[in-house]
Structure formats: C-alpha cells, structure tokens
Scaffold this motif. Structure first.
Motif, PDB file in Angstrom:
ATOM      1  N   GLU A 392       0.860  -1.259  -0.077  1.00 10.88           N
ATOM      2  CA  GLU A 392      -0.067   0.145   0.032  1.00 10.88           C
ATOM      3  C   GLU A 392       0.816   1.127   0.106  1.00 10.88           C
ATOM      4  O   GLU A 392       0.662   2.178  -0.782  1.00 10.88           O
ATOM      5  N   VAL A 393       1.938   1.279   0.794  1.00 10.76           N
ATOM      6  CA  VAL A 393       2.866   2.272   0.840  1.00 10.76           C
ATOM      7  C   VAL A 393       3.566   2.651  -0.507  1.00 10.76           C
ATOM      8  O   VAL A 393       3.565   3.709  -0.932  1.00 10.76           O
ATOM      9  N   PHE A 394       3.871   1.558  -1.055  1.00  7.58           N
ATOM     10  CA  PHE A 394       4.690   1.622  -2.432  1.00  7.58           C
ATOM     11  C   PHE A 394       3.556   2.065  -3.549  1.00  7.58           C
ATOM     12  O   PHE A 394       4.058   3.187  -4.303  1.00  7.58           O
ATOM     13  N   ASP A 395       2.315   1.831  -3.235  1.00  2.70           N
ATOM     14  CA  ASP A 395       1.347   2.207  -4.508  1.00  2.70           C
ATOM     15  C   ASP A 395       1.220   3.716  -4.164  1.00  2.70           C
ATOM     16  O   ASP A 395       1.116   4.469  -5.210  1.00  2.70           O
ATOM     17  N   ILE A 396       1.114   4.132  -3.079  1.00  2.65           N
ATOM     18  CA  ILE A 396       0.506   5.616  -2.780  1.00  2.65           C
ATOM     19  C   ILE A 396       1.986   6.444  -3.204  1.00  2.65           C
ATOM     20  O   ILE A 396       1.607   7.458  -3.707  1.00  2.65           O
ATOM     21  N   ALA A 397       3.071   6.113  -2.839  1.00  3.46           N
ATOM     22  CA  ALA A 397       4.220   6.518  -3.204  1.00  3.46           C
ATOM     23  C   ALA A 397       4.530   6.798  -4.724  1.00  3.46           C
ATOM     24  O   ALA A 397       4.876   7.959  -5.110  1.00  3.46           O
ATOM     25  N   LYS A 398       4.306   5.810  -5.424  1.00  4.81           N
ATOM     26  CA  LYS A 398       4.348   5.863  -6.697  1.00  4.81           C
ATOM     27  C   LYS A 398       3.437   6.876  -7.420  1.00  4.81           C
ATOM     28  O   LYS A 398       3.479   7.446  -8.256  1.00  4.81           O
ATOM     29  N   LYS A 400       1.860   9.280  -6.024  1.00  8.81           N
ATOM     30  CA  LYS A 400       2.419  10.864  -5.478  1.00  8.81           C
ATOM     31  C   LYS A 400       3.427  11.054  -6.340  1.00  8.81           C
ATOM     32  O   LYS A 400       3.591  12.347  -6.994  1.00  8.81           O
ATOM     33  N   TYR A 401       4.482  10.053  -6.808  1.00  5.43           N
ATOM     34  CA  TYR A 401       5.516  10.549  -7.635  1.00  5.43           C
ATOM     35  C   TYR A 401       5.098  10.906  -9.030  1.00  5.43           C
ATOM     36  O   TYR A 401       5.424  11.720  -9.632  1.00  5.43           O
ATOM     37  N   GLN A 402       4.277   9.815  -9.350  1.00  4.78           N
ATOM     38  CA  GLN A 402       3.739  10.197 -11.073  1.00  4.78           C
ATOM     39  C   GLN A 402       2.889  11.666 -11.045  1.00  4.78           C
ATOM     40  O   GLN A 402       2.728  12.234 -12.162  1.00  4.78           O
ATOM     41  N   GLU A 403       2.137  12.117 -10.074  1.00  3.40           N
ATOM     42  CA  GLU A 403       1.469  13.011  -9.929  1.00  3.40           C
ATOM     43  C   GLU A 403       2.337  14.354  -9.495  1.00  3.40           C
ATOM     44  O   GLU A 403       1.963  15.545  -9.447  1.00  3.40           O
ATOM     45  N   GLY A 404       3.702  14.237  -9.580  1.00  4.23           N
ATOM     46  CA  GLY A 404       4.529  15.283  -8.976  1.00  4.23           C
ATOM     47  C   GLY A 404       4.351  15.716  -7.680  1.00  4.23           C
ATOM     48  O   GLY A 404       5.191  16.859  -7.467  1.00  4.23           O
ATOM     49  N   VAL A 405       3.786  15.186  -6.613  1.00  8.39           N
ATOM     50  CA  VAL A 405       3.790  15.760  -5.292  1.00  8.39           C
ATOM     51  C   VAL A 405       4.716  14.993  -4.557  1.00  8.39           C
ATOM     52  O   VAL A 405       4.676  15.287  -3.281  1.00  8.39           O
ATOM     53  N   GLY A 406       5.486  14.017  -5.207  1.00  3.33           N
ATOM     54  CA  GLY A 406       6.349  13.138  -4.209  1.00  3.33           C
ATOM     55  C   GLY A 406       7.724  13.089  -5.047  1.00  3.33           C
ATOM     56  O   GLY A 406       7.751  13.042  -6.258  1.00  3.33           O
ATOM     57  N   SER A 407       8.746  12.429  -4.478  1.00  5.70           N
ATOM     58  CA  SER A 407       9.955  12.321  -4.867  1.00  5.70           C
ATOM     59  C   SER A 407      10.363  10.796  -5.207  1.00  5.70           C
ATOM     60  O   SER A 407       9.513   9.899  -4.430  1.00  5.70           O
ATOM     61  N   ASN A 408      11.243  10.659  -6.002  1.00  5.13           N
ATOM     62  CA  ASN A 408      11.558   9.227  -6.668  1.00  5.13           C
ATOM     63  C   ASN A 408      12.271   8.579  -5.429  1.00  5.13           C
ATOM     64  O   ASN A 408      12.282   7.412  -5.269  1.00  5.13           O
TER      65      ASN A 408
END
Length: 452
Positions: A392-398, A400-408
């Motif tokens: 679940e954490v990985f899916d959310i992080a991915k 967020k990253y795809q939407e530009g609100v998280g880091s790789n």
C-alpha cells in the motif's frame, strides 16, 4: 493403493523423461513415495529386514540334522615302517639288530563314508531362535524409522524448492515493477520533469533487484539438487513442482495439528525391542551352564589294494559304522559366563533408563514443536500484514511521484521496504512449514495419509 500409486508415478516419470527431456512433475506426496522406494537409506533398511529373515533361517538350520558325505583315494609311495622288537618267538637270530622293521599297509586305499549329527538338547538354541525372530521385528521398526527420516528430509527439501520458486516470482515481479518505474523516470527526465540523479537512483535499485533475481534462481537450482538427492532421483533428471506454498499450508490443517495428541513413536518400539534382545542374550548366557546332548553316527566303506586296478575290487571293500550320544557338561570356564551375565544386566538397566528418558523427551518435543508452530503462525500473520502495508505504501508513493507531489527517493525507499517485507513473509512461511514438519515428527504422524 500405495504400491499402485508408486507404479503410476514411475510410469509418469518415465513418460515425462521421454516427452519432456527428463523433466518430472511432482507433488509432495509423489516425491515422498518416490523417495521411500529409492532413497539409499530406505533401500538399505529393506535389505536389512531380508538379512534378519535369512538369519532366522540360518539359526533354525543349527537344530536340524547335519549330514556330510566324504570320499578319499590315497596313494602311499612309501608305506610307513613299524618297528618290532627282535626277540623270540618272532625274532630273527641271524639279524644283529635289536629291532625288526616291518611295513604294514598297501600302496592304494580308498574310503566312502557319511556322517550324521543331530542336536538332542541345547537350551541356548531355542533362546537364540527366539532372539533371531525378535531381530526381524527390530529391523522392521528400523525400516519405519528410516522411512520417517526420509519423509522428514524430503518435506523440508520440497518446501525449500517451493520457497525459492516463490522468491523468484516475487523478485521478477519486483524487477518488472522497478523497470516500469525506471522507464517512466527516464521519460520524465527527457521531458525535463525529473533530474538525472532520479534516474541513477532507480537504476541502482534496479541493479540490486536484478542481483536478487539471480541469487534466487541459483538458490532454486541448489534446492532442487538437494531434493533430488533426498529422493534418490538421478541428478540428470529435472523436476517441476506443481504445488504452491499456499496449497500446502492451509490454516485449518495447522490448527488441527496443534490440537493433535500424537501417535505411538517408533523410536519407543525400537528401544523396547532392543531391551527384549538383551533379555534374550541374558537367557542365552545363563543357558550356557546347562549340558548339551548330541547324537552322532557314521557309516564307512573302505577298500585297499597293492595296485590301483585292485583298489575297487569288491572283495577288498569292508563296512564299518558307529552310533553314539555325546553329552557335554560345562564345569568351570574361569567365570567368563558370569561376567557376560553381569554385562547383560547392566546393559538392560541402561536401556530401561533410556526408555524412561525417552518418554519424557517425547512429551517435551511435542510441547516445543507446538510452541514453535504457534509462534511461527503469529509471526506469519504479522509479516503478511506488513507485506500488505508495504504494498500500500509503495502504491501511494508511486502515485504521488507520478502526480508530481512526491520524490522518486520516496518511491525507492517504499520499493526497498516492499522487497524486505516480501522476503520476511517468505521466511515466515517457510519457518511455519518446517515447524509443521517438526511437529508431525514429534507427534509420530509423518506418514499419515500416505498409506491410503
């Protein structure tokens, strides 16, 4: 049913070897049945049962009539000399010597005979016969113990293959996931929405994941070789497991196993039989104080002649015979029998002490195995929950990253945590299966279900 299943399995393996370049598709039960028939330990145990049966026949033969025939043909190049006193009335006054040499015998002699002996009474024989039959019971128990050991080893090796198969599947899934992320990041970098360092971070993660895939494949190959050795299967053949870890680890079966009180352990049968054999040995040594009675007889036809051509003339042959009973009475042996009897009694006491300890150790083994399985089931539940949370954490992080609100970097950390959660989950699953096998061994039910 067991033999027919094994026959079908052999046919299936032979057919698979021809049609699929020596690849055998196996389930757990098929692997166990194949191993029981082909593992060198069980093979030798079965041969030992045949040896014990032959020992019974050998011991029985001692009490049966012993009949032997003989034939001889002798030639005396020089007939032995017998010296007689040179005295009257047979002396020779003209011979100055005080003895006269004389040759008694002929150049050729022959004989044909047969001897018969029969034991009439020997107390040690009947004790030895009962001991030999008890030995066959011990070898039967040894065979069961050997089969149990093979079943235990095959199950653990089989689960090792399954775990490594699952580890490969997860590692390849992780690799595909990180490859997809790498392609997306490269595209974002080319479009100017991601930095080069973002691509490098994911490339490092990708290389680590690829290494994990290769290590998993190597471990899988090694575990398959170990399983083939435990099964007694030729190493030139390849195997394909058709079951999954989930198929072999249903929760209801594990809970039922925890409530099982266990069966009679074959190790106790082995020890009881060893005590019985020592008791027979004690009786055997005690019986050595008793006399033995044997019947003996022989019949012989003998002939002789001065020439070889006359040896077998009917007129030169004569018969002789003997019938008798022999009693041997032991009087004094330096107290050796007494020492052997003392050794027997001490050994029996040792085995009885071991039996007392064995009963307690079985109960402790069951308690420890159940405690380990309960603990492993709890850990498995925790690791399963961790795996779901990490996913679940990985899916959310991915996202967020795809939407530009998280880091790789956040995605990489989440991917590493997910990989670690998968490894921990597989380790917990494997530990649970091994604990299950250990509990089955402690309960004495390793082969339950294989006899039908």
């Amino acid at each position: 049913m067991k033999k027919s299943l094994y026959t079908l399995l052999l046919f299936f393996l032979a057919f698979s070897a021809v049609q699929a370049q020596e690849v055998a598709q196996l389930t757990l039960n098929e692997s166990i049945l194949y191993a029981i028939e082909n593992n060198y330990v069980t093979k030798n145990a079965r041969l030992e049962t045949l040896i014990s049966k032959a020992t019974v026949k050998e011991t029985t033969a001692i009490g049966l009539p012993q009949i032997n025939g003989s034939f001889n043909l002798d030639y005396n190049p020089m007939i032995p000399v017998v010296f007689l006193p040179n005295e009257p009335p047979f002396g020779d006054p003209s011979n100055p010597a005080d003895v006269i040499p004389a040759r008694f015998g002929v150049n050729y002699s022959s004989a044909l005979g047969m001897t018969v002996s029969q034991m009439i009474f020997d107390g040690s024989f009947f004790i030895g016969l009962r001991a030999a039959k008890t030995l066959t019971q011990l070898t039967d128990f040894d065979l069961v113990k050997a089969e149990n050991d093979v079943v235990e080893n095959v199950k653990k090796a089989y689960f090792g293959v399954l775990v490594n198969q699952e580890r490969i599947r997860l590692a390849e899934s992780n690799l595909a996931r990180i490859d997809s992320l790498l392609q997306e990041t490269k595209a974002l970098n080319e479009a100017g929405f991601a930095e080069k360092i973002d691509v490098s971070r994911i490339q490092v993660q990708r290389n680590n994941t690829y290494s994990q895939v290769e290590r998993s494949r190597t471990a899988w190959e090694i575990s398959k070789e170990l399983l083939k050795i435990q099964m007694g299967m030729p190493l030139t053949m390849d195997i394909l497991i058709t079951e999954t870890l989930q198929d072999l680890n249903p929760r209801e079966d594990l809970l039922q196993l925890l409530a099982d009180e266990g069966e009679h352990r074959v190790e106790l049968d082995q020890l009881n039989t060893q005590i019985e054999l020592q008791q027979y040995d004690l009786k055997y040594n005690t019986s050595q104080y008793m006399p033995t009675i044997d019947f003996n007889g022989y019949m012989r036809r003998s002939g002789a002649g001065s020439e070889l051509t006359t040896v077998f003339d009917k007129v030169n042959w004569f018969s002789s015979s003997l019938l008798g009973v022999t009693m041997n009475i032991p009087i004094f042996d330096g107290l050796s029998k007494s020492a052997r009897i003392q050794k027997n009694r001490y050994t029996i006491n040792q085995l009885e002490n071991q039996r007392f300890f064995l009963n307690d150790s079985f109960q402790n083994e069951i308690f420890s195995a159940k405690a380990s399985l309960k603990n492993d089931l709890n850990i498995l539940d925790v690791q399963k929950e961790n795996l779901e949370l990490a996913q679940e954490v990985f899916d959310i992080a991915k996202i967020k990253y795809q939407e530009g609100v998280g880091s790789n970097l956040e995605v990489i950390d989440a991917d590493g945590a997910l990989t670690e959660a998968e490894i921990n989950y597989l380790a917990a699953l494997y530990d649970g299966l091994i604990s299950k096998v250990n509990l089955e061994k402690a309960l004495g039910i390793l082969q339950v279900g294989l006899e039908n």
